[in-house]
Design a protein around this motif. Sequence first.
Motif, PDB file in Angstrom:
ATOM      1  N   VAL A  54       0.838  -1.203   0.000  1.00 46.34           N
ATOM      2  CA  VAL A  54       0.000   0.000   0.000  1.00 46.34           C
ATOM      3  C   VAL A  54       0.875   1.257   0.000  1.00 46.34           C
ATOM      4  O   VAL A  54       0.624   2.207  -0.751  1.00 46.34           O
ATOM      5  N   ILE A  55       1.897   1.261   0.815  1.00 49.41           N
ATOM      6  CA  ILE A  55       2.796   2.423   0.854  1.00 49.41           C
ATOM      7  C   ILE A  55       3.479   2.599  -0.499  1.00 49.41           C
ATOM      8  O   ILE A  55       3.582   3.718  -1.014  1.00 49.41           O
ATOM      9  N   ALA A  56       3.923   1.497  -1.096  1.00 54.39           N
ATOM     10  CA  ALA A  56       4.558   1.571  -2.422  1.00 54.39           C
ATOM     11  C   ALA A  56       3.573   2.133  -3.455  1.00 54.39           C
ATOM     12  O   ALA A  56       3.952   2.956  -4.301  1.00 54.39           O
ATOM     13  N   LEU A  57       2.323   1.705  -3.381  1.00 55.60           N
ATOM     14  CA  LEU A  57       1.291   2.225  -4.284  1.00 55.60           C
ATOM     15  C   LEU A  57       1.099   3.724  -4.080  1.00 55.60           C
ATOM     16  O   LEU A  57       1.050   4.495  -5.044  1.00 55.60           O
ATOM     17  N   ARG A  58       1.008   4.142  -2.831  1.00 57.10           N
ATOM     18  CA  ARG A  58       0.812   5.566  -2.546  1.00 57.10           C
ATOM     19  C   ARG A  58       2.023   6.396  -2.989  1.00 57.10           C
ATOM     20  O   ARG A  58       1.856   7.508  -3.491  1.00 57.10           O
ATOM     21  N   LEU A  59       3.212   5.881  -2.807  1.00 58.90           N
ATOM     22  CA  LEU A  59       4.410   6.593  -3.274  1.00 58.90           C
ATOM     23  C   LEU A  59       4.383   6.751  -4.792  1.00 58.90           C
ATOM     24  O   LEU A  59       4.661   7.836  -5.317  1.00 58.90           O
ATOM     25  N   ALA A  60       4.027   5.682  -5.497  1.00 62.75           N
ATOM     26  CA  ALA A  60       3.970   5.738  -6.966  1.00 62.75           C
ATOM     27  C   ALA A  60       2.905   6.730  -7.422  1.00 62.75           C
ATOM     28  O   ALA A  60       3.128   7.524  -8.341  1.00 62.75           O
ATOM     29  N   ARG A  61       1.764   6.697  -6.770  1.00 59.99           N
ATOM     30  CA  ARG A  61       0.685   7.624  -7.146  1.00 59.99           C
ATOM     31  C   ARG A  61       1.055   9.072  -6.829  1.00 59.99           C
ATOM     32  O   ARG A  61       0.709   9.979  -7.582  1.00 59.99           O
ATOM     33  N   ILE A  94     -11.670  14.066   2.928  1.00 64.55           N
ATOM     34  CA  ILE A  94     -10.923  14.656   4.042  1.00 64.55           C
ATOM     35  C   ILE A  94     -11.834  14.905   5.233  1.00 64.55           C
ATOM     36  O   ILE A  94     -11.470  14.629   6.378  1.00 64.55           O
ATOM     37  N   MET A  95     -13.044  15.406   4.972  1.00 65.82           N
ATOM     38  CA  MET A  95     -13.970  15.659   6.080  1.00 65.82           C
ATOM     39  C   MET A  95     -14.417  14.353   6.736  1.00 65.82           C
ATOM     40  O   MET A  95     -14.685  14.318   7.929  1.00 65.82           O
ATOM     41  N   ALA A  96     -14.464  13.278   5.960  1.00 69.17           N
ATOM     42  CA  ALA A  96     -14.873  11.985   6.513  1.00 69.17           C
ATOM     43  C   ALA A  96     -13.739  11.266   7.234  1.00 69.17           C
ATOM     44  O   ALA A  96     -13.953  10.710   8.324  1.00 69.17           O
ATOM     45  N   TRP A  97     -12.522  11.284   6.642  1.00 70.79           N
ATOM     46  CA  TRP A  97     -11.456  10.429   7.173  1.00 70.79           C
ATOM     47  C   TRP A  97     -10.117  11.137   7.387  1.00 70.79           C
ATOM     48  O   TRP A  97      -9.144  10.504   7.786  1.00 70.79           O
ATOM     49  N   GLY A  98     -10.028  12.421   7.097  1.00 70.64           N
ATOM     50  CA  GLY A  98      -8.768  13.134   7.247  1.00 70.64           C
ATOM     51  C   GLY A  98      -7.891  12.977   6.017  1.00 70.64           C
ATOM     52  O   GLY A  98      -8.334  12.509   4.970  1.00 70.64           O
ATOM     53  N   CYS A  99      -6.642  13.336   6.136  1.00 71.70           N
ATOM     54  CA  CYS A  99      -5.680  13.201   5.042  1.00 71.70           C
ATOM     55  C   CYS A  99      -5.198  11.755   4.988  1.00 71.70           C
ATOM     56  O   CYS A  99      -4.808  11.202   6.023  1.00 71.70           O
ATOM     57  N   PRO A 100      -5.189  11.131   3.814  1.00 69.37           N
ATOM     58  CA  PRO A 100      -4.757   9.734   3.759  1.00 69.37           C
ATOM     59  C   PRO A 100      -3.301   9.535   4.190  1.00 69.37           C
ATOM     60  O   PRO A 100      -2.971   8.513   4.797  1.00 69.37           O
ATOM     61  N   VAL A 101      -2.454  10.501   3.899  1.00 67.37           N
ATOM     62  CA  VAL A 101      -1.047  10.389   4.303  1.00 67.37           C
ATOM     63  C   VAL A 101      -0.929  10.624   5.805  1.00 67.37           C
ATOM     64  O   VAL A 101      -0.329   9.827   6.536  1.00 67.37           O
ATOM     65  N   GLY A 102      -1.507  11.728   6.275  1.00 66.06           N
ATOM     66  CA  GLY A 102      -1.401  12.085   7.687  1.00 66.06           C
ATOM     67  C   GLY A 102      -1.982  11.035   8.612  1.00 66.06           C
ATOM     68  O   GLY A 102      -1.396  10.717   9.658  1.00 66.06           O
ATOM     69  N   LEU A 111       1.625   3.344  16.776  1.00 66.24           N
ATOM     70  CA  LEU A 111       1.866   1.904  16.939  1.00 66.24           C
ATOM     71  C   LEU A 111       3.356   1.577  17.039  1.00 66.24           C
ATOM     72  O   LEU A 111       3.711   0.430  17.268  1.00 66.24           O
ATOM     73  N   GLU A 112       4.197   2.594  16.850  1.00 69.03           N
ATOM     74  CA  GLU A 112       5.650   2.400  16.771  1.00 69.03           C
ATOM     75  C   GLU A 112       5.978   1.313  15.747  1.00 69.03           C
ATOM     76  O   GLU A 112       6.829   0.442  15.963  1.00 69.03           O
ATOM     77  N   HIS A 113       5.276   1.385  14.616  1.00 67.13           N
ATOM     78  CA  HIS A 113       5.411   0.393  13.555  1.00 67.13           C
ATOM     79  C   HIS A 113       6.680   0.665  12.751  1.00 67.13           C
ATOM     80  O   HIS A 113       7.023   1.802  12.485  1.00 67.13           O
ATOM     81  N   SER A 114       7.331  -0.393  12.355  1.00 68.72           N
ATOM     82  CA  SER A 114       8.595  -0.246  11.614  1.00 68.72           C
ATOM     83  C   SER A 114       8.412   0.432  10.260  1.00 68.72           C
ATOM     84  O   SER A 114       9.370   0.980   9.712  1.00 68.72           O
ATOM     85  N   ALA A 115       7.207   0.440   9.714  1.00 61.89           N
ATOM     86  CA  ALA A 115       6.957   1.059   8.406  1.00 61.89           C
ATOM     87  C   ALA A 115       6.651   2.552   8.509  1.00 61.89           C
ATOM     88  O   ALA A 115       6.425   3.198   7.494  1.00 61.89           O
ATOM     89  N   GLN A 116       6.671   3.103   9.711  1.00 62.03           N
ATOM     90  CA  GLN A 116       6.332   4.523   9.884  1.00 62.03           C
ATOM     91  C   GLN A 116       7.255   5.418   9.063  1.00 62.03           C
ATOM     92  O   GLN A 116       6.808   6.344   8.396  1.00 62.03           O
ATOM     93  N   GLY A 117       8.537   5.141   9.083  1.00 64.56           N
ATOM     94  CA  GLY A 117       9.490   5.949   8.318  1.00 64.56           C
ATOM     95  C   GLY A 117       9.255   5.851   6.824  1.00 64.56           C
ATOM     96  O   GLY A 117       9.365   6.848   6.102  1.00 64.56           O
ATOM     97  N   GLN A 118       8.917   4.655   6.374  1.00 69.54           N
ATOM     98  CA  GLN A 118       8.626   4.452   4.954  1.00 69.54           C
ATOM     99  C   GLN A 118       7.386   5.259   4.558  1.00 69.54           C
ATOM    100  O   GLN A 118       7.361   5.903   3.505  1.00 69.54           O
ATOM    101  N   SER A 124       7.889  13.544   2.674  1.00 74.72           N
ATOM    102  CA  SER A 124       9.150  14.031   2.112  1.00 74.72           C
ATOM    103  C   SER A 124       9.028  14.342   0.630  1.00 74.72           C
ATOM    104  O   SER A 124       9.607  15.318   0.138  1.00 74.72           O
ATOM    105  N   LEU A 125       8.266  13.525  -0.101  1.00 72.42           N
ATOM    106  CA  LEU A 125       8.054  13.796  -1.524  1.00 72.42           C
ATOM    107  C   LEU A 125       7.410  15.171  -1.717  1.00 72.42           C
ATOM    108  O   LEU A 125       7.829  15.946  -2.580  1.00 72.42           O
ATOM    109  N   PHE A 126       6.390  15.456  -0.906  1.00 77.41           N
ATOM    110  CA  PHE A 126       5.713  16.750  -1.009  1.00 77.41           C
ATOM    111  C   PHE A 126       6.655  17.901  -0.627  1.00 77.41           C
ATOM    112  O   PHE A 126       6.698  18.930  -1.305  1.00 77.41           O
ATOM    113  N   ILE A 127       7.391  17.723   0.457  1.00 78.91           N
ATOM    114  CA  ILE A 127       8.303  18.791   0.896  1.00 78.91           C
ATOM    115  C   ILE A 127       9.362  19.077  -0.164  1.00 78.91           C
ATOM    116  O   ILE A 127       9.598  20.243  -0.514  1.00 78.91           O
TER     117      ILE A 127
END
Length: 195
Positions: A54-61, A94-102, A111-118, A124-127
């Motif tokens: 999912v993260i890879a898909l979102r990065l590509a999109r 956004i009004m229903a679920w917020g920002c998908p990235v945020g 969750l201190e999940h290991s994929a948080q940085g990914q 970072s792409l936006f910045i």
Amino acid sequence: MATTRDRIIEEADRLFYEQGFEATSFADIAAPLGLSRGNFYYHFKTKDDILDAVIALRLARTRAMLEAWEDEGTTPLERIGCFIRILIRNRTKIMAWGCPVGTLVGELSKLEHSAQGQAAELFSLFIDWLAAQFRAAGVTGDTTGLATHLLARSQGVASLAQAFGDEGFIEAEVAGMLAWSAQQIEAAGAAVNRI
């Protein structure tokens, strides 16, 4: 035609956004697709494997969207406007679920999940892209700081829009962010003209 794996990733992407990563089960993803447990596990062994996809898909999109904005705007300010106006284009979600990235980055952080940085790489792409737009407009100062400020403001708008469900608020904030961006670019131009 989408493969079974692609359909799983698409459904997981939707559910992680609408329900959250932790609250979404394999069964939640498989049921609407009519997949058996064996067929599902053939493609993904763990929920973390799905999250990576999912993260890879979102990065590509996101990369594709940024490239489209390059073509859509004829000036750096117009391109920055593409980023800002995404709040208007996606206001219902956004009004229903917020920002998908945020929402994803925030949940994975809690969750201190290991994929948080990914997942944070999406920010970072936006910045990086916004900073490049400010530089292209002639801003010579801290363009990364300006880009980060704009991204942070958009995240705040998304959070408050979700909390209050107020379209007028989104529109007013979008207008404010557009004006602020123009002021940063105009100030850079004025500084150049004084030299």
